[in-house]
Design a protein around this motif. Sequence first.
Motif, PDB file in Angstrom:
ATOM      1  N   TRP A  79       0.859  -1.186   0.000  1.00 29.00           N
ATOM      2  CA  TRP A  79       0.000   0.000   0.000  1.00 29.00           C
ATOM      3  C   TRP A  79       0.897   1.240   0.000  1.00 29.00           C
ATOM      4  O   TRP A  79       1.108   1.852   1.038  1.00 29.00           O
ATOM      5  N   THR A  84      -4.185   2.229  -1.245  1.00 24.02           N
ATOM      6  CA  THR A  84      -4.524   1.358  -2.363  1.00 24.02           C
ATOM      7  C   THR A  84      -3.347   0.443  -2.693  1.00 24.02           C
ATOM      8  O   THR A  84      -2.207   0.899  -2.771  1.00 24.02           O
ATOM      9  N   LEU A  85      -3.634  -0.821  -2.910  1.00 20.58           N
ATOM     10  CA  LEU A  85      -2.586  -1.770  -3.277  1.00 20.58           C
ATOM     11  C   LEU A  85      -2.037  -1.466  -4.662  1.00 20.58           C
ATOM     12  O   LEU A  85      -2.793  -1.219  -5.610  1.00 20.58           O
TER      13      LEU A  85
END
Length: 381
Positions: A79, A84-85
Amino acid sequence: MTAAPDVPVLTDREVGLARLVSHGLVAPADVAPEDVVRRLGAVQAQDLPGALVAVGLRRAAGAAGLREAFDEARVVRTWPMRGTLHLVPAEELRPWLAVLGPRTAASVAARRRALGVDEVLDAARGTALAALRHGPQPRERLHAAWEEAGLLGVPGRAYHLMFALHLEATLCLGPLTGDARDQLVVPVADWLPVPVTGDAGPAAPGDAGPAAPGDEGVPPVVVRWLRRYLRGHGPVSLDDAARWSALPKSVVRAAAAGLDDVVAVHDRRGRELWCAPEVLEELPRAARRAAGVFLLPSFDEFVLGYGDRSHVLAEDRAARIVPGGNGVFRPVVVAGGRIVGTWGRRRRAAGDELVLEPFEELSPARRRAAERAFARLPALP
């Protein structure tokens, strides 16, 4: 980074076509998977299978060698920004998290307090590292270890413990599982044992390399990632760069001031956009191929890499790619440099079938082109 007095003006169509060239989708190069990730700065990876397809579409070799890039610690997933990945080049994980990890942690501080994350974080860190002494493990194994240690009991705490340990670069997601639909958790200190020194890393194709901090004290990693973002996503605005990186606009502007390998263009509304000069040079020759049909996976950088998608997506169509506004982006069909619909697959005994959901009727030629693009999609490793 200065704009010439005779700044080219691009139509929305030309902006879309140029972005396809920048992304490496028009003429996929003979590069390693990690080079694709470096070229873009990072790759959206909320949906791992989609991210693997996204990387494969930008390589001449497709999916070949993708698994090895993860298993050999050349690409990792974490992240790094916006909660958000993303896929990131392995050598960038520490410097990028050193800049953005505290910002992301601050943005979820209230949620962490409500879940009591910080009170148990030290114990969770020790428990996780103990569980990983025997090698990479699925996330569920760490959750079970925390449960056994009495560290959970609060809905949502397991996720935020994992999130916190990634933000501080204790853990990351490394090798792929057997079906390539998830990754195993690894300790960063073991998986990436050589710390980045001098805040430098391998150059991406077309990357001029790390820059020294300017008078503004901008970290070199920010300059490097901004260069890659503008060159890999352009034509694109600095406002979009700030949104993408979750950095203040003032920091992005200061970092941009030291770049000498991007040029300015304007769109028809007079907005200033930046891109690699060779993209503008290549565009006349590549325009015909770029105007073809592309099938892109869910969460592709061509869509999510921009806050302002108006150049490639009509505003009244935006809800069609994120039904219900739930944040889950559907795979998209791109034709003529614009997003013209969504697509999916229907499982059949004789083989998967393409299911097109165009915004408007597609010509027979474009439907045939979509079928050919479907047949060329990289398979999961």
